[in-house]
Design a protein around this motif. Structure first.
Motif, short mmCIF file in Angstrom:
data_model
loop_
_atom_site.label_atom_id
_atom_site.label_comp_id
_atom_site.label_asym_id
_atom_site.label_seq_id
_atom_site.Cartn_x
_atom_site.Cartn_y
_atom_site.Cartn_z
N MET A 1 40.54 28.74 39.85
CA MET A 1 41.19 29.40 38.70
C MET A 1 42.47 30.08 39.17
SD MET A 1 39.54 32.24 36.18
CE MET A 1 40.62 33.57 36.68
N PRO A 2 43.57 29.87 38.45
CA PRO A 2 44.79 30.55 38.87
C PRO A 2 44.59 32.06 38.71
CG PRO A 2 45.07 29.53 36.70
CD PRO A 2 43.71 29.13 37.20
N SER A 3 45.05 32.80 39.70
CA SER A 3 44.87 34.25 39.58
C SER A 3 45.96 34.80 38.68
CB SER A 3 44.96 34.90 40.96
OG SER A 3 46.29 34.85 41.42
N ILE A 4 45.62 35.76 37.88
CA ILE A 4 46.66 36.35 37.05
C ILE A 4 46.74 37.84 37.36
CG2 ILE A 4 46.22 34.65 35.22
CD1 ILE A 4 45.41 37.13 33.51
N GLU A 5 47.89 38.36 37.15
CA GLU A 5 48.17 39.76 37.39
C GLU A 5 47.22 40.60 36.51
OE1 GLU A 5 50.08 42.52 39.42
OE2 GLU A 5 50.82 40.47 39.51
N LEU A 6 46.48 41.49 37.15
CA LEU A 6 45.51 42.24 36.36
C LEU A 6 45.99 43.64 35.98
CD1 LEU A 6 42.13 41.21 38.02
CD2 LEU A 6 43.07 40.50 35.83
N ASN A 7 47.29 43.80 35.94
CA ASN A 7 47.81 45.12 35.55
C ASN A 7 48.12 45.20 34.06
OD1 ASN A 7 47.81 45.17 38.33
ND2 ASN A 7 49.56 46.56 38.41
N THR A 8 48.81 44.21 33.55
CA THR A 8 49.17 44.26 32.13
C THR A 8 49.05 42.89 31.48
OG1 THR A 8 51.48 43.89 32.68
CG2 THR A 8 50.82 46.17 32.29
N ASP A 9 48.97 42.94 30.15
CA ASP A 9 48.89 41.74 29.32
C ASP A 9 47.74 40.84 29.73
OD1 ASP A 9 51.02 42.86 28.08
OD2 ASP A 9 52.50 41.40 28.72
N ALA A 10 46.60 41.47 29.91
CA ALA A 10 45.39 40.71 30.26
C ALA A 10 44.15 41.41 29.71
CB ALA A 10 45.27 40.56 31.78
N ALA A 11 43.16 40.60 29.36
CA ALA A 11 41.83 41.12 29.02
C ALA A 11 40.87 40.52 30.03
CB ALA A 11 41.43 40.72 27.60
N LEU A 12 39.98 41.36 30.53
CA LEU A 12 39.10 40.95 31.62
C LEU A 12 37.66 41.19 31.19
CD1 LEU A 12 39.14 40.20 34.71
CD2 LEU A 12 39.15 42.66 35.16
N GLY A 13 36.82 40.17 31.38
CA GLY A 13 35.41 40.32 31.08
C GLY A 13 34.72 41.18 32.13
N VAL A 14 33.77 42.01 31.71
CA VAL A 14 33.07 42.93 32.61
C VAL A 14 31.57 42.79 32.39
CG1 VAL A 14 32.79 45.35 33.27
CG2 VAL A 14 34.87 44.64 32.08
N ALA A 15 30.81 42.77 33.46
CA ALA A 15 29.36 42.80 33.31
C ALA A 15 28.76 43.71 34.38
CB ALA A 15 28.78 41.40 33.43
N ILE A 16 27.80 44.52 33.97
CA ILE A 16 27.05 45.34 34.91
C ILE A 16 25.59 44.90 34.74
CG2 ILE A 16 26.52 47.70 35.69
CD1 ILE A 16 29.03 48.54 34.04
N PRO A 17 25.21 43.83 35.48
CA PRO A 17 23.93 43.17 35.20
C PRO A 17 22.72 44.10 35.29
CG PRO A 17 25.25 41.89 36.75
CD PRO A 17 25.95 43.19 36.58
N SER A 18 22.70 44.97 36.29
CA SER A 18 21.51 45.80 36.46
C SER A 18 21.32 46.78 35.30
CB SER A 18 21.61 46.58 37.77
OG SER A 18 22.74 47.42 37.72
N ARG A 19 22.39 47.02 34.54
CA ARG A 19 22.29 47.93 33.39
C ARG A 19 22.34 47.19 32.06
NH1 ARG A 19 20.94 53.03 35.46
NH2 ARG A 19 22.11 53.34 37.38
#
Ligand SMILES: [Zn+2]
Length: 300
Positions: free
Chosen positions: A1-19
């Protein structure tokens, strides 16, 4: 997957599996300046639209279909704002706010939602054409902020314990906004039926406290990458997973052929009434302020 700048103009999926928690974190920068540049809004309206676009990005990036569309539309009564529309399609965002500039000028510095919208509600429409799924939720525009209103929507109408934080700030000449959406989804994947959601699960208050500690200036700080911010909030957790990031950009889908086809459907006498002094029918796109000039003869 091409890496994209994670500072602006991005939405990032988040998961905290244990919770059993998952969601999205997003930050908007240049995309906001691009959208706001089409309009000349007072700062207070720019801030509101920046937050609304952030919410649109958080919710839109939850859609599974690449052609899925998410629309936020505020319908109001008696407030300085009479219409606010934002939408999301494949990472493209657009939005506008129709308002009475004099009434907006008379507002306090941090107006409540009823002060902005009068008696209003926000319709959130999830549209997934491939699955033929269309779902609309209605959020009363009550309370202090859009984030609060969205959070109570998830808690009440979807019965999912949720946290929504939104912030927007003009830094120098540029707008930045950020948002965090976390939900307690104990059973399986996102979007699955949530028959076993328990509103009182002990994992959730823990996640809500950590996520809720995020500060407005952390959400808007373009120097703080989103994954660093997640680590700052959740580093004591067993595991914090980030999922594929969605790049965000400005996109308007107005197009001259479509505008012409809409105008062509009006009866001839109504079309004649639209003709301006220069002999052309002019139609503005509310989203991007483009003007389309149509020759009435083309429509015959
Ligand atoms: Zn447009």
């Amino acid at each position: 997957m091409p890496s994209i700048e994670l500072n602006t103009d991005a939405a990032l999926g988040v998961a905290i599996p244990s919770r059993n928690a998952r969601g999205r974190i997003a930050r908007l920068g240049p995309v906001l300046d691009a959208i706001l540049a089409s309009h000349q809004y007072p700062a207070l309206i720019e801030k509101l639209l920046a937050e609304a676009l952030t919410l649109t990005a958080l919710l839109g990036s939850l859609l599974k279909e690449p052609q899925g569309q998410l629309t936020l539309q505020a319908q109001t009564e008696g407030g300085p704002i009479d219409l606010m529309v934002c939408d999301y399609l494949g990472g493209e965002l657009r939005g506008y706010v129709r308002h009475d500039a004099e009434k907006v000028a008379a507002l306090p510095a941090e107006p409540s939602l009823p002060e902005l919208f009068g008696k209003g509600y926000l319709a959130i429409t999830f549209d997934q054409p491939l699955a033929k799924e269309r779902y609309q939720g209605i959020v009363p525009l009550e309370g202090k902020t859009l984030g609060e209103a969205a959070q109570s929507y998830f808690a009440q109408s979807e019965q999912i314990p949720s946290l929504v934080r939104l912030a927007a700030e003009k830094r120098g000449d540029h707008w930045f906004a950020g948002g965090l959406l976390l939900q307690h989804l104990p059973e399986g994947e996102e979007g699955r039926e949530r028959l076993h959601t328990r509103l009182d699960h002990p994992d959730w208050p823990h996640v809500a406290i950590l996520g809720g500690s995020v500060k407005a200036d952390e959400l808007t700080d373009p120097a703080l990458p989103l994954d660093d911010l997640l680590w700052r909030l959740f580093h004591d957790e067993e595991e914090v997973r980030t999922l594929a990031a969605t790049p965000l950009r400005r996109g308007c889908r107005c197009d001259p052929d479509y505008v012409r086809s809409v105008i062509a459907r009006f009866p001839v006498d109504e079309r004649e009434a639209m003709v301006g002094d220069d002999g052309m029918i002019r139609v503005d796109c509310a989203f991007c302020s483009s003007t389309f000039a149509i020759e009435p003869g083309e429509l015959a």
